[in-house]
Design a protein around this motif. Structure first.
Motif, PDB file in Angstrom:
ATOM      1  N   GLY A 167       0.899  -1.257   0.009  1.00 46.88           N
ATOM      2  CA  GLY A 167       0.012   0.082   0.139  1.00 46.88           C
ATOM      3  C   GLY A 167       0.845   1.230   0.025  1.00 46.88           C
ATOM      4  N   LEU A 168       2.044   1.219  -0.363  1.00 49.89           N
ATOM      5  CA  LEU A 168       2.967   2.212  -0.587  1.00 49.89           C
ATOM      6  C   LEU A 168       3.082   2.806  -1.536  1.00 49.89           C
ATOM      7  N   ALA A 169       2.049   3.323  -2.387  1.00 53.93           N
ATOM      8  CA  ALA A 169       1.912   3.799  -3.669  1.00 53.93           C
ATOM      9  C   ALA A 169       2.948   4.836  -4.068  1.00 53.93           C
ATOM     10  N   ALA A 170       3.439   5.723  -3.441  1.00 54.15           N
ATOM     11  CA  ALA A 170       4.287   6.739  -3.647  1.00 54.15           C
ATOM     12  C   ALA A 170       5.775   6.004  -3.947  1.00 54.15           C
ATOM     13  N   ASP A 171       6.213   5.087  -2.905  1.00 47.78           N
ATOM     14  CA  ASP A 171       7.143   4.374  -3.307  1.00 47.78           C
ATOM     15  C   ASP A 171       7.161   3.373  -4.431  1.00 47.78           C
ATOM     16  N   ALA A 172       5.977   2.702  -4.759  1.00 51.90           N
ATOM     17  CA  ALA A 172       5.794   2.041  -5.939  1.00 51.90           C
ATOM     18  C   ALA A 172       5.951   2.557  -7.095  1.00 51.90           C
ATOM     19  N   GLU A 173       5.475   3.799  -7.078  1.00 53.28           N
ATOM     20  CA  GLU A 173       5.546   4.867  -8.378  1.00 53.28           C
ATOM     21  C   GLU A 173       6.959   5.241  -8.485  1.00 53.28           C
TER      22      GLU A 173
ATOM     23  N   THR B 100      11.521   4.618 -12.240  1.00 55.94           N
ATOM     24  CA  THR B 100      12.782   4.278 -12.420  1.00 55.94           C
ATOM     25  C   THR B 100      13.145   3.149 -13.345  1.00 55.94           C
ATOM     26  N   VAL B 101      12.110   2.134 -13.529  1.00 53.61           N
ATOM     27  CA  VAL B 101      12.116   0.977 -14.259  1.00 53.61           C
ATOM     28  C   VAL B 101      11.870   1.638 -15.927  1.00 53.61           C
ATOM     29  N   LEU B 102      11.183   2.662 -15.759  1.00 54.89           N
ATOM     30  CA  LEU B 102      10.772   3.481 -17.259  1.00 54.89           C
ATOM     31  C   LEU B 102      11.984   3.970 -17.530  1.00 54.89           C
ATOM     32  N   THR B 103      12.763   4.668 -16.793  1.00 52.26           N
ATOM     33  CA  THR B 103      13.992   5.511 -17.235  1.00 52.26           C
ATOM     34  C   THR B 103      14.955   4.344 -17.628  1.00 52.26           C
ATOM     35  N   LEU B 104      15.189   3.280 -16.895  1.00 55.16           N
ATOM     36  CA  LEU B 104      16.203   2.412 -17.579  1.00 55.16           C
ATOM     37  C   LEU B 104      15.616   1.425 -18.754  1.00 55.16           C
ATOM     38  N   ALA B 105      14.251   1.271 -18.904  1.00 53.84           N
ATOM     39  CA  ALA B 105      13.864   0.612 -19.700  1.00 53.84           C
ATOM     40  C   ALA B 105      12.409   1.141 -20.365  1.00 53.84           C
ATOM     41  N   PRO B 106      12.587   2.314 -21.091  1.00 52.58           N
ATOM     42  CA  PRO B 106      11.579   3.129 -21.719  1.00 52.58           C
ATOM     43  C   PRO B 106      10.109   2.111 -22.162  1.00 52.58           C
TER      44      PRO B 106
ATOM     45  N   ASP C 213       4.784  -3.588 -18.499  1.00 53.59           N
ATOM     46  CA  ASP C 213       4.341  -3.953 -17.186  1.00 53.59           C
ATOM     47  C   ASP C 213       4.388  -2.652 -16.293  1.00 53.59           C
ATOM     48  N   ALA C 214       5.843  -1.948 -16.343  1.00 53.27           N
ATOM     49  CA  ALA C 214       5.807  -0.787 -15.145  1.00 53.27           C
ATOM     50  C   ALA C 214       4.905   0.260 -15.767  1.00 53.27           C
ATOM     51  N   ARG C 215       4.707   0.324 -16.948  1.00 52.33           N
ATOM     52  CA  ARG C 215       3.850   1.597 -17.522  1.00 52.33           C
ATOM     53  C   ARG C 215       2.357   1.307 -17.022  1.00 52.33           C
ATOM     54  N   LYS C 216       2.002   0.104 -16.847  1.00 55.86           N
ATOM     55  CA  LYS C 216       0.553  -0.617 -16.587  1.00 55.86           C
ATOM     56  C   LYS C 216       0.292  -0.310 -15.193  1.00 55.86           C
ATOM     57  N   PHE C 217       1.516  -0.583 -14.336  1.00 58.38           N
ATOM     58  CA  PHE C 217       1.351  -0.490 -12.970  1.00 58.38           C
ATOM     59  C   PHE C 217       1.244   0.955 -12.560  1.00 58.38           C
ATOM     60  N   LEU C 218       1.967   1.976 -13.285  1.00 57.08           N
ATOM     61  CA  LEU C 218       1.913   3.342 -13.035  1.00 57.08           C
ATOM     62  C   LEU C 218       0.542   3.841 -13.282  1.00 57.08           C
TER      63      LEU C 218
END
Length: 78
Positions: free
Chosen positions: A46-52, A57-63, A67-72
């Motif tokens: 439930g730590l949405a800010a940390d998850a975001e 960071t994932v999208l910075t490393l692997a644009p 899945d990262a985009r979906k969770f964001l």
């Protein structure tokens, strides 16, 4: 450490898993998979800010990481 974290995660030991994901990120900050797994852990807790932060960071490393985009998108929709 990332793989060890995944093993702990499948056994329901999320706190232990998170320790290993954090160590994987510390040792290799550019390891997007470890950031992603850490993001999932934070989302589960439930730590949405940390998850975001981790998914960004994932999208910075692997644009192109779908899945990262979906969770964001999921986090921002809450």
């Amino acid at each position: 450490h990332n793989h060890l974290g995944a093993v702990y995660g499948t056994k329901g030991m999320s706190e232990e898993a998170a320790k290993h994901y954090m160590e994987a990120v510390r040792l290799k900050p550019g390891f997007s998979e470890a950031h992603f797994n850490l993001g999932l852990y934070y989302l589960e807790k439930g730590l949405a800010a940390d998850a975001e932060r981790e998914f960004l960071t994932v999208l910075t490393l692997a644009p192109g990481d779908y899945d990262a985009r979906k969770f964001l998108h999921y986090i921002k929709g809450q």
